[in-house]
Enzyme design. Sequence first.
Site, PDB file in Angstrom:
ATOM      1  N   TYR A   1       0.778  -1.234   0.000  1.00  0.00           N
ATOM      2  CA  TYR A   1       0.000   0.000   0.000  1.00  0.00           C
ATOM      3  C   TYR A   1       0.810   1.286   0.000  1.00  0.00           C
ATOM      4  CZ  TYR A   1      -4.295  -2.596   0.457  1.00  0.00           C
ATOM      5  OH  TYR A   1      -5.350  -3.434   0.205  1.00  0.00           O
TER       6      TYR A   1
ATOM      7  N   HIS B   1      -4.017   5.249   5.443  1.00  0.00           N
ATOM      8  CA  HIS B   1      -3.836   6.563   4.815  1.00  0.00           C
ATOM      9  C   HIS B   1      -4.561   6.619   3.468  1.00  0.00           C
ATOM     10  CE1 HIS B   1      -1.420   9.736   2.683  1.00  0.00           C
ATOM     11  NE2 HIS B   1      -1.723  10.363   3.808  1.00  0.00           N
ATOM     12  N   ASP B   2      -4.441   5.558   2.670  1.00  0.00           N
ATOM     13  CA  ASP B   2      -5.167   5.501   1.392  1.00  0.00           C
ATOM     14  C   ASP B   2      -6.671   5.605   1.620  1.00  0.00           C
ATOM     15  OD1 ASP B   2      -2.720   5.139   0.155  1.00  0.00           O
ATOM     16  OD2 ASP B   2      -3.102   3.074  -0.481  1.00  0.00           O
TER      17      ASP B   2
ATOM     18  N   ASP C   1      -2.562  12.868   6.951  1.00  0.00           N
ATOM     19  CA  ASP C   1      -1.106  12.847   6.824  1.00  0.00           C
ATOM     20  C   ASP C   1      -0.411  12.732   8.176  1.00  0.00           C
ATOM     21  OD1 ASP C   1      -1.491  13.089   4.113  1.00  0.00           O
ATOM     22  OD2 ASP C   1      -0.623  15.102   3.943  1.00  0.00           O
TER      23      ASP C   1
END
EC number: 3.1.1.4
Length: 146
Positions: free
Chosen positions: A55, A75-76, A120
Site C-alpha cells: 500500500y 492513509h489511502d 497525513d
Amino acid sequence: MYPAHLLVLLAVCVSLLGAASIPPLPLNLVQFSYVITCANHGRRSSLDYADYGCYCGAGGSGTPVDELDRCCQIHDDCYGEAEKQGCYPKMLIYDYYCGSDGPYCRNVKKKCNRMVCDCDVAAAKCFARNAYNNANYNIDTNKRCK
C-alpha cells in the site's frame, strides 16, 4: 547575432521545453514528506515509504504485509474518504507544526485541508511507531499482494 549566441539561445529554449514537460509533484505529497520526516525525527527518508509493501506508494491492493504497510492502507482509505467529501487530497496544503513530539495540524480551518492534514499526520505518526522491514521494500506486488 553571432552563430555561437544562437546555439546558446537554442540550447536554453530546448532545455526549457524539456523542463516544461516534466509533471510537478502534487504539493501535498511534498508536504507529506516533510510531515513524515518530522514524525520520525529524520531517522528515515520519506522516500523509503514510496515503494513499501502493498500500500505504500501509488495504488494498493491485497493484504498489508505488516503494520507499517497497514499505516499506508489506512492513509489511502483516509484520502478516499476525503475524496468522497469532494476534496482533492493530493493537491491540498495545510499548516502544521513540527514539535518535539511530532507533527500537529495548526489552525487548519477549511474542512478539506483539515481532513488531509489529519490523514497525513496520523499516517506519519503511524510510520514512526512501527518497525521498517527492509525485506518489504520494492516487493513483487503481483506475488505478495493478493
